[in-house]
Write an enzyme that holds these catalytic residues in place. Structure first.
Site, PDB file in Angstrom:
ATOM      1  N   THR A  43      27.272  -8.106  27.001  1.00 11.53           N
ATOM      2  CA  THR A  43      27.645  -7.413  25.768  1.00 11.53           C
ATOM      3  C   THR A  43      27.999  -5.971  26.154  1.00 11.53           C
ATOM      4  O   THR A  43      27.951  -5.599  27.326  1.00 11.53           O
ATOM      5  CB  THR A  43      26.531  -7.514  24.702  1.00 11.53           C
ATOM      6  OG1 THR A  43      27.066  -7.043  23.460  1.00 11.53           O
ATOM      7  CG2 THR A  43      25.290  -6.706  25.078  1.00 11.53           C
ATOM      8  N   LYS A 100      12.900 -12.502  19.784  1.00  8.31           N
ATOM      9  CA  LYS A 100      12.504 -11.096  19.544  1.00  8.31           C
ATOM     10  C   LYS A 100      12.157 -10.843  18.076  1.00  8.31           C
ATOM     11  O   LYS A 100      11.218 -10.123  17.767  1.00  8.31           O
ATOM     12  CB  LYS A 100      13.646 -10.148  19.967  1.00  8.31           C
ATOM     13  CG  LYS A 100      14.029 -10.265  21.438  1.00  8.31           C
ATOM     14  CD  LYS A 100      15.241  -9.432  21.766  1.00  8.31           C
ATOM     15  CE  LYS A 100      16.535  -9.954  21.174  1.00  8.31           C
ATOM     16  NZ  LYS A 100      16.986 -11.249  21.689  1.00  8.31           N
ATOM     17  N   ARG A 149      35.722   7.929  22.759  1.00 10.36           N
ATOM     18  CA  ARG A 149      35.731   9.077  21.841  1.00 10.36           C
ATOM     19  C   ARG A 149      36.722   8.949  20.688  1.00 10.36           C
ATOM     20  O   ARG A 149      37.308   9.914  20.236  1.00 10.36           O
ATOM     21  CB  ARG A 149      35.953  10.382  22.636  1.00 10.36           C
ATOM     22  CG  ARG A 149      34.801  10.629  23.598  1.00 10.36           C
ATOM     23  CD  ARG A 149      35.177  11.481  24.751  1.00 10.36           C
ATOM     24  NE  ARG A 149      36.179  10.833  25.580  1.00 10.36           N
ATOM     25  CZ  ARG A 149      36.748  11.406  26.634  1.00 10.36           C
ATOM     26  NH1 ARG A 149      36.420  12.640  26.965  1.00 10.36           N
ATOM     27  NH2 ARG A 149      37.640  10.769  27.344  1.00 10.36           N
ATOM     28  N   ASP A 179      18.298 -14.263  22.351  1.00  8.92           N
ATOM     29  CA  ASP A 179      17.693 -15.352  21.571  1.00  8.92           C
ATOM     30  C   ASP A 179      16.330 -15.771  22.091  1.00  8.92           C
ATOM     31  O   ASP A 179      15.924 -16.938  21.951  1.00  8.92           O
ATOM     32  CB  ASP A 179      18.628 -16.579  21.530  1.00  8.92           C
ATOM     33  CG  ASP A 179      19.965 -16.246  20.888  1.00  8.92           C
ATOM     34  OD1 ASP A 179      19.992 -15.369  20.009  1.00  8.92           O
ATOM     35  OD2 ASP A 179      20.974 -16.858  21.277  1.00  8.92           O
ATOM     36  N   GLY A 237      26.314 -20.513  15.380  1.00  5.62           N
ATOM     37  CA  GLY A 237      26.033 -21.951  15.296  1.00  5.62           C
ATOM     38  C   GLY A 237      26.390 -22.702  16.580  1.00  5.62           C
ATOM     39  O   GLY A 237      26.272 -23.926  16.646  1.00  5.62           O
ATOM     40  N   ARG A 238      26.844 -21.960  17.607  1.00  3.78           N
ATOM     41  CA  ARG A 238      27.235 -22.643  18.854  1.00  3.78           C
ATOM     42  C   ARG A 238      26.008 -23.241  19.548  1.00  3.78           C
ATOM     43  O   ARG A 238      24.921 -22.657  19.509  1.00  3.78           O
ATOM     44  CB  ARG A 238      27.866 -21.631  19.825  1.00  3.78           C
ATOM     45  CG  ARG A 238      29.216 -21.127  19.385  1.00  3.78           C
ATOM     46  CD  ARG A 238      29.760 -20.128  20.380  1.00  3.78           C
ATOM     47  NE  ARG A 238      29.037 -18.853  20.359  1.00  3.78           N
ATOM     48  CZ  ARG A 238      29.332 -17.826  21.150  1.00  3.78           C
ATOM     49  NH1 ARG A 238      30.296 -17.923  22.028  1.00  3.78           N
ATOM     50  NH2 ARG A 238      28.653 -16.694  21.054  1.00  3.78           N
ATOM     51  N   GLN A 263      20.014  -8.632  21.875  1.00  9.71           N
ATOM     52  CA  GLN A 263      20.531  -9.327  23.066  1.00  9.71           C
ATOM     53  C   GLN A 263      19.410  -9.432  24.117  1.00  9.71           C
ATOM     54  O   GLN A 263      18.262  -9.513  23.747  1.00  9.71           O
ATOM     55  CB  GLN A 263      21.768  -8.624  23.641  1.00  9.71           C
ATOM     56  CG  GLN A 263      23.016  -8.756  22.752  1.00  9.71           C
ATOM     57  CD  GLN A 263      23.027  -7.852  21.543  1.00  9.71           C
ATOM     58  OE1 GLN A 263      22.928  -6.643  21.680  1.00  9.71           O
ATOM     59  NE2 GLN A 263      23.156  -8.410  20.367  1.00  9.71           N
ATOM     60  N   GLY A 291      21.159 -12.089  16.083  1.00  9.33           N
ATOM     61  CA  GLY A 291      20.657 -12.940  15.009  1.00  9.33           C
ATOM     62  C   GLY A 291      19.176 -13.106  15.284  1.00  9.33           C
ATOM     63  O   GLY A 291      18.805 -13.786  16.236  1.00  9.33           O
ATOM     64  N   HIS A 292      18.339 -12.408  14.539  1.00  8.23           N
ATOM     65  CA  HIS A 292      16.898 -12.412  14.789  1.00  8.23           C
ATOM     66  C   HIS A 292      16.211 -13.205  13.681  1.00  8.23           C
ATOM     67  O   HIS A 292      16.235 -12.809  12.520  1.00  8.23           O
ATOM     68  CB  HIS A 292      16.369 -10.974  14.873  1.00  8.23           C
ATOM     69  CG  HIS A 292      16.907 -10.226  16.059  1.00  8.23           C
ATOM     70  ND1 HIS A 292      16.589  -8.919  16.330  1.00  8.23           N
ATOM     71  CD2 HIS A 292      17.729 -10.625  17.062  1.00  8.23           C
ATOM     72  CE1 HIS A 292      17.204  -8.550  17.455  1.00  8.23           C
ATOM     73  NE2 HIS A 292      17.910  -9.559  17.901  1.00  8.23           N
TER      74      HIS A 292
HETATM   75  P1  GDP Z   1      16.121 -13.524  18.819  1.00  6.29           P
HETATM   76  O1  GDP Z   1      17.588 -13.286  18.739  1.00  6.29           O
HETATM   77  O2  GDP Z   1      15.552 -13.115  20.139  1.00  6.29           O
HETATM   78  O3  GDP Z   1      15.358 -12.931  17.677  1.00  6.29           O
HETATM   79  O4  GDP Z   1      15.935 -15.109  18.739  1.00  6.29           O
HETATM   80  P2  GDP Z   1      16.686 -16.103  17.701  1.00  6.29           P
HETATM   81  O5  GDP Z   1      16.120 -15.916  16.361  1.00  6.29           O
HETATM   82  O6  GDP Z   1      18.147 -16.002  17.860  1.00  6.29           O
HETATM   83  O7  GDP Z   1      16.318 -17.493  18.346  1.00  6.29           O
HETATM   84  C1  GDP Z   1      14.990 -17.923  18.459  1.00  6.29           C
HETATM   85  C2  GDP Z   1      14.864 -19.255  17.701  1.00  6.29           C
HETATM   86  O8  GDP Z   1      13.651 -19.866  18.084  1.00  6.29           O
HETATM   87  C3  GDP Z   1      14.774 -19.079  16.216  1.00  6.29           C
HETATM   88  O9  GDP Z   1      15.336 -20.201  15.591  1.00  6.29           O
HETATM   89  C4  GDP Z   1      13.279 -19.004  15.946  1.00  6.29           C
HETATM   90  O10 GDP Z   1      12.922 -19.423  14.639  1.00  6.29           O
HETATM   91  C5  GDP Z   1      12.771 -19.980  16.967  1.00  6.29           C
HETATM   92  N1  GDP Z   1      11.446 -19.697  17.512  1.00  6.29           N
HETATM   93  C6  GDP Z   1      10.848 -18.496  17.762  1.00  6.29           C
HETATM   94  N2  GDP Z   1       9.661 -18.673  18.365  1.00  6.29           N
HETATM   95  C7  GDP Z   1       9.505 -20.005  18.505  1.00  6.29           C
HETATM   96  C8  GDP Z   1       8.487 -20.821  19.101  1.00  6.29           C
HETATM   97  O11 GDP Z   1       7.500 -20.349  19.633  1.00  6.29           O
HETATM   98  N3  GDP Z   1       8.693 -22.171  19.060  1.00  6.29           N
HETATM   99  C9  GDP Z   1       9.788 -22.749  18.499  1.00  6.29           C
HETATM  100  N4  GDP Z   1       9.892 -24.066  18.521  1.00  6.29           N
HETATM  101  N5  GDP Z   1      10.762 -22.003  17.930  1.00  6.29           N
HETATM  102  C10 GDP Z   1      10.624 -20.661  17.956  1.00  6.29           C
HETATM  103  P1  IMO Z   2      20.278 -11.652  19.960  1.00  9.64           P
HETATM  104  O1  IMO Z   2      19.923 -10.242  19.600  1.00  9.64           O
HETATM  105  C1  IMO Z   2      22.535 -14.330  22.566  1.00  9.64           C
HETATM  106  C2  IMO Z   2      26.434 -12.886  23.937  1.00  9.64           C
HETATM  107  C3  IMO Z   2      27.670 -13.619  23.412  1.00  9.64           C
HETATM  108  C4  IMO Z   2      28.617 -13.410  24.581  1.00  9.64           C
HETATM  109  C5  IMO Z   2      28.269 -12.000  25.049  1.00  9.64           C
HETATM  110  C6  IMO Z   2      29.188 -10.917  24.497  1.00  9.64           C
HETATM  111  O2  IMO Z   2      20.268 -12.588  18.807  1.00  9.64           O
HETATM  112  O3  IMO Z   2      19.477 -12.120  21.123  1.00  9.64           O
HETATM  113  P2  IMO Z   2      29.452  -9.777  22.102  1.00  9.64           P
HETATM  114  O4  IMO Z   2      29.764 -10.383  20.766  1.00  9.64           O
HETATM  115  O5  IMO Z   2      28.176  -9.032  22.159  1.00  9.64           O
HETATM  116  O6  IMO Z   2      30.588  -8.978  22.668  1.00  9.64           O
HETATM  117  O7  IMO Z   2      29.306 -11.058  23.095  1.00  9.64           O
HETATM  118  O8  IMO Z   2      26.949 -11.749  24.629  1.00  9.64           O
HETATM  119  N1  IMO Z   2      25.532 -12.388  22.870  1.00  9.64           N
HETATM  120  C7  IMO Z   2      24.354 -12.941  22.585  1.00  9.64           C
HETATM  121  N2  IMO Z   2      23.756 -14.048  23.071  1.00  9.64           N
HETATM  122  N3  IMO Z   2      21.899 -13.546  21.671  1.00  9.64           N
HETATM  123  C8  IMO Z   2      22.474 -12.421  21.199  1.00  9.64           C
HETATM  124  O9  IMO Z   2      21.824 -11.555  20.391  1.00  9.64           O
HETATM  125  C9  IMO Z   2      23.776 -12.092  21.614  1.00  9.64           C
HETATM  126  N4  IMO Z   2      24.633 -11.094  21.343  1.00  9.64           N
HETATM  127  C10 IMO Z   2      25.697 -11.271  22.126  1.00  9.64           C
HETATM  128  O10 IMO Z   2      27.395 -14.978  23.185  1.00  9.64           O
HETATM  129  O11 IMO Z   2      28.295 -14.295  25.626  1.00  9.64           O
HETATM  130 MG    MG Z   3      19.343 -14.344  18.327  1.00 12.23          MG
END
Ligand code: GDP
Ligand code: IMO
Ligand code: MG
Length: 450
Positions: free
Chosen positions: A236, A16, A143, A13, A299-300, A221, A40-41
């Site tokens: 993961t 990326k 496998r 998160d 949503g956690r 991740q 979740g990107h």
């Molecule tokens: P990812 O999994 O690495 O793609 O990251 P996520 O999308 O799960 O979480 C990043 C969150 O931060 C998302 O809600 C983005 O919209 C938000 N976000 C990304 N860059 C920025 C930033 O520079 N500032 C703020 N405030 N939010 C950001």
């Molecule tokens: P993105 O790509 C944050 C965490 C889960 C859990 C552990 C194992 O959005 O950054 P899994 O379902 O993969 O077996 O869970 O890894 N986890 C993440 N945490 N961002 C993610 O993906 C994650 N994908 C898995 O919360 O702790």
């Molecule tokens: Mg994410």
């Protein structure tokens, strides 16, 4: 040409998705190489927000090829939901998304096994996303997996045999479930997958590079969730580090070019497991509130803490990071003082090396820096940065020994600064292209000055 890789350096998160979206104009193709719908990107532009799970984050930039690589695990039911939602918003995907024949399928019973295993572990549970990731990768390595290519080769029988095996395992857990309901959506998803072009992605990608084509590999991740180097067993089940890009796309190590390491200006984690710099106080809550730190998949509430330079240096080493991308800098805008963990004290001994076990007696040692107390979200060039923020950047670069080339100041594509002071002349061309690709007025306002 070489493939550039972009990946997360913390516990996921990091932002990326946004970073890939911003960089996509400089590439012809974007490929995911591991993970699945546990990712979740999030991308924001033109006043809209999208959360991608299995589909690469280059999908919104016109004329780009997006590839789901062999290292990815796909849940057809969730894939269909994602495709349907995107098509509803007017994005036609079938002509620009390719799927590897060797990508593994997440079966409905993998999800059940994930849930059953988590429940059985009680307080020791990993806190997975519940998407069946662990069981699907377990079958791959054991496998027993089913791959996208199997859809075209006597699939029904292979599926039934796999389900019979899983049902025996589920008996052991005494877990109740309604498989037919899950299967209905799953088989509908299989039909969606069949509408896409399925390819031998390793050949496709290598030929593309041979012909001088460019590609950005998108990690999911983060490095601290890597199955080998993360905070095991709270990780993961895939290789989230740069080596995973080689195995997850079928390219040799020598074909890796730049490695973009994405990190937040602080740190978060979802699920269980050690987190040395976690804050359980008002500062932690302020980070959560300012950064809207709630998971994009489940949503956690995300656990929040100060930036951890011991863990970051470790991730930079594992990945061979050449450029750093700092996200969510604006989240620190309101802090009077900012802390950065520069070393750990483990059993009375100071260390700057990430230890084998961080679950026990690890005390983070902090450097304190003055906050800049300025709203940076509307800034359009680094000349406007408050001096104290520039000092924070220099401090991090000095500690991490890699230049911070991109700074993100908000969730929108437009809230991004490509740093001019970096020796990255070729980057300017990209940024010009990115600016050229911006369509909406909101986005045109931005930017990324060159
Ligand atoms: P990812 O999994 O690495 O793609 O990251 P996520 O999308 O799960 O979480 C990043 C969150 O931060 C998302 O809600 C983005 O919209 C938000 N976000 C990304 N860059 C920025 C930033 O520079 N500032 C703020 N405030 N939010 C950001
Ligand atoms: P993105 O790509 C944050 C965490 C889960 C859990 C552990 C194992 O959005 O950054 P899994 O379902 O993969 O077996 O869970 O890894 N986890 C993440 N945490 N961002 C993610 O993906 C994650 N994908 C898995 O919360 O702790
Ligand atoms: Mg994410």
């Amino acid at each position: 040409m070489k493939a550039d890789v972009l990946l997360g350096l913390q516990w996921g998160d990091e932002g990326k998705g946004k970073a890939v979206d911003v960089l996509t104009p400089r590439y012809e193709a974007v490929a995911r190489f591991q993970g699945g719908p546990n990712a979740g990107h999030t991308l924001e532009f033109g006043g809209k927000k999208y959360v991608l799970k299995s589909i690469p984050s280059g999908i919104f930039q016109e004329g780009k090829i997006n590839i789901i690589g062999n290292g990815v695990v796909i849940d057809p039911a969730l894939f269909k939901q994602e495709v349907d939602a995107l098509e509803k918003t007017g994005n036609n995907l079938t002509d620009r998304l390719l799927i590897s024949r060797k990508a593994h399928l997440i079966l409905p019973t993998h999800r059940l096994l994930d849930a059953a295993s988590e429940r059985a572990m009680g307080n020791a549970r990993i806190g997975t996303t519940g998407r069946g990731i662990g069981p699907a990768y377990t079958d791959k390595v054991g496998r027993h997996g089913l791959r996208v290519g199997d859809l075209f080769l006597n699939f029904e029988e292979k599926y039934r045999l796999a389900v019979q095996r899983h049902e025996k395992l589920l008996e052991h857990y005494r877990f109740e479930y309604d498989l037919p309901a899950l299967e209905k959506q799953w088989f509908a998803g299989i039909e969606t997958i069949k509408k896409f072009t399925v390819i031998d992605s390793e050949h496709f990608i290598n030929r593309h590079l041979d012909a001088g084509g460019s590609i950005l590999a998108e990690g999911a991740q983060g490095s601290m969730l890597d199955v080998d180097f993360g905070s095991y067993p709270f990780v993961t089940s895939s290789s989230t580090v740069c080596a995973g890009a080689c195995s997850g796309m079928g390219i040799a190590p020598g074909r890796i070019g730049e490695v973009y390491g994405v990190f937040k200006a602080y740190c978060t984690r979802v699920g269980s497991g050690p987190f040395p710099t976690e804050l359980l106080d008002a500062d932690g809550q302020q980070l959560r509130d300012n950064g809207r730190e709630y998971g994009s998949v489940t949503g956690r509430a995300r656990r929040c803490g100060w930036i951890d330079l011991v863990a970051l240096r470790y991730a930079i080493m594992l990945n061979g990071v050449t450029r750093l991308v700092m996200m969510k800098s604006d989240v620190l805008d309101s802090f009077k003082t900012i802390k950065a963990c520069i070393a750990y004290r483990v059993d009375g001994e100071e260390t700057e090396d990430f230890p084998y076990d961080v679950s026990g007696n690890v005390e983070p040692l902090y450097a304190e820096l003055p906050g800049w107390k300025t709203d940076m979200t509307g800034m359009q060039s680094e000349d406007r940065f408050p001096e104290k923020f520039s000092r924070y950047l220099s401090f991090l670069e000095e500690k991490l020994k890699v230049p911070i080339t991109i700074v993100s100041l908000g969730p929108d594509r437009a809230q991004t600064i490509i740093r001019q002071s970096r020796p990255l002349r070729e980057f300017r061309k990209t940024v010009r292209q990115a600016a050229g690709n911006q369509k909406t007025a909101a986005v045109r306002k931005q930017e990324i000055k060159i």
